[in-house]
Scaffold this active site. Sequence first.
Site, mmCIF file in Angstrom:
data_model
loop_
_atom_site.group_PDB
_atom_site.id
_atom_site.type_symbol
_atom_site.label_atom_id
_atom_site.label_comp_id
_atom_site.label_asym_id
_atom_site.label_seq_id
_atom_site.Cartn_x
_atom_site.Cartn_y
_atom_site.Cartn_z
ATOM 1 N N ASP A 176 -8.296 0.348 -3.865
ATOM 2 C CA ASP A 176 -8.985 0.613 -3.904
ATOM 3 C C ASP A 176 -9.289 -0.737 -4.667
ATOM 4 O OD1 ASP A 176 -11.261 2.216 -5.931
ATOM 5 O OD2 ASP A 176 -9.832 0.700 -7.901
ATOM 6 N N ASP A 235 -0.510 5.909 -3.498
ATOM 7 C CA ASP A 235 -1.540 6.795 -4.546
ATOM 8 C C ASP A 235 -2.033 7.807 -3.788
ATOM 9 O OD1 ASP A 235 0.074 5.100 -5.932
ATOM 10 O OD2 ASP A 235 -1.767 3.831 -6.556
ATOM 11 N N GLY A 269 2.515 6.428 -8.936
ATOM 12 C CA GLY A 269 1.508 6.810 -9.309
ATOM 13 C C GLY A 269 1.006 6.534 -10.532
ATOM 14 N N GLU A 290 4.613 7.822 -13.268
ATOM 15 C CA GLU A 290 4.957 6.327 -13.632
ATOM 16 C C GLU A 290 3.880 6.441 -14.822
ATOM 17 O OE1 GLU A 290 4.062 2.877 -11.617
ATOM 18 O OE2 GLU A 290 2.592 3.649 -10.780
HETATM 19 O O1 F6P Z 1 -0.863 0.608 -5.989
HETATM 20 C C1 F6P Z 1 -0.118 1.197 -5.554
HETATM 21 C C2 F6P Z 1 1.540 0.603 -6.129
HETATM 22 O O2 F6P Z 1 2.562 0.973 -5.374
HETATM 23 C C3 F6P Z 1 1.200 1.996 -7.887
HETATM 24 O O3 F6P Z 1 1.672 2.918 -6.926
HETATM 25 C C4 F6P Z 1 2.298 0.729 -8.538
HETATM 26 O O4 F6P Z 1 1.885 1.049 -10.161
HETATM 27 C C5 F6P Z 1 1.880 -0.097 -8.278
HETATM 28 O O5 F6P Z 1 1.144 -0.272 -7.157
HETATM 29 C C6 F6P Z 1 2.919 -1.260 -8.490
HETATM 30 O O6 F6P Z 1 2.251 -3.001 -8.054
HETATM 31 P P1 F6P Z 1 3.651 -3.682 -7.953
HETATM 32 O O7 F6P Z 1 4.412 -3.736 -6.923
HETATM 33 O O8 F6P Z 1 2.630 -4.706 -8.244
HETATM 34 O O9 F6P Z 1 4.233 -3.992 -8.833
#
Ligand code: F6P
Length: 379
Positions: free
Chosen positions: A120, A144, A187, A239
């Site tokens: 996104d 996601d 998620g 989450e």
């Molecule tokens: O958008 C993908 C994702 O894995 C989400 O599911 C999660 O909340 C986020 O990225 C975690 O991001 P980071 O690795 O920056 O903590």
Amino acid sequence: MSKAKVVKRIGILTGGGDCPGLNAVIRGVAKPAHDHGLTVLGIQDGFEGLVEGKAIELYNKDVSGILTQGGSILGSSNKGDPFHWPEEIGDEIQILDRSKKAIRNYEAWNLDAIIAIGGDGTMHISNKLSQMGMNIVGVPKTIDNDLEATDQTFGHDSAVFVVSAALDRLRTTASTHHRVMVIEVMGRYAGWIALNGGLAGGADVILLPEFPFDWEIIYDKVEQRNLQGKRFSLVCVAEGAKAKDGEMIVKAKDIKRTDPIQLGGIAEHVSKMIEDNTGLETRYTVLGHLQRGGSPTPYDRMLSTRFGTFAINLAMNRMFGRMVALKGSEITSVTIEEAIKNQKLVTSDNSILHTALQVGVNFGVKELDHSVIRWLGKY
Ligand code: F6P
């Protein structure tokens, strides 16, 4: 900017959080590009590399043997938004617009187009750069699976596989010790990983960000199972899930990130609440980045390869400002503008959710039962 009729030099970048299949897309783009005599420039660390001028030429040997490899050979970042560029000025961090610098590098590298692989956030940035005249083709990535314009993003299947395998392991220890096991999966706003992974792994309770849950319904479900002689329960929680009277649990905030919020902690909370209120022994596991690492599943290898080859064909045909998409079993494309309009969320009329309800999965939400009755009425 380059107005050349024939596309000769393309850039490729991977933006946002990584996921299995990124390298398979890079390979799917680069192999046909090389066959057609194109030069492929790998921009490093997502849009960060475009602003900072970090790129390497990708030769045929560089993309050989990477189909099954997790991560991205180009690196990625979720802090490199050119329109939201954090810079330390004195003691404070200021957010600046560095999009013109990104455009200057694009021109200096003499690129005819960029293939941007991301979710996104990456598509929002791509759309803005495209409006500034940059030639961009998008490829939808994210574990996601929350992009409305495509039936599936690559990376999701691999994450679902990890969740389901983890639930298989938790089941044996849960049943041996007669415990409730709570597993936290990724998620933030969309619960597809929890729904698909939970259903595939036989979770008894699935808690999604889209449906704030009622504690009493969850207690009742695990207690009922116990009374029926099923002396263990598996709870799969996204989450971003929250109780009806609660908030999402935020672990940290970082203004340098495109999305500043880092979630985490809901499984521990759910686990404690279940143990305190039912007396059943409960443990929790946070799957975290295990869901993003490692080799892609065969499905994701296929989807990534199909997305990559389709993307380079779009670029060579100068169909810019478009994102590759899966519709049914066919690969097609939509405008990036269209692709970012809506986030794909789990809704109460979703057929996978109904399937889960019919095999007894509890979502901690009383109202969902009514939608099942409506759905069954259609047949
Ligand atoms: O958008 C993908 C994702 O894995 C989400 O599911 C999660 O909340 C986020 O990225 C975690 O991001 P980071 O690795 O920056 O903590």
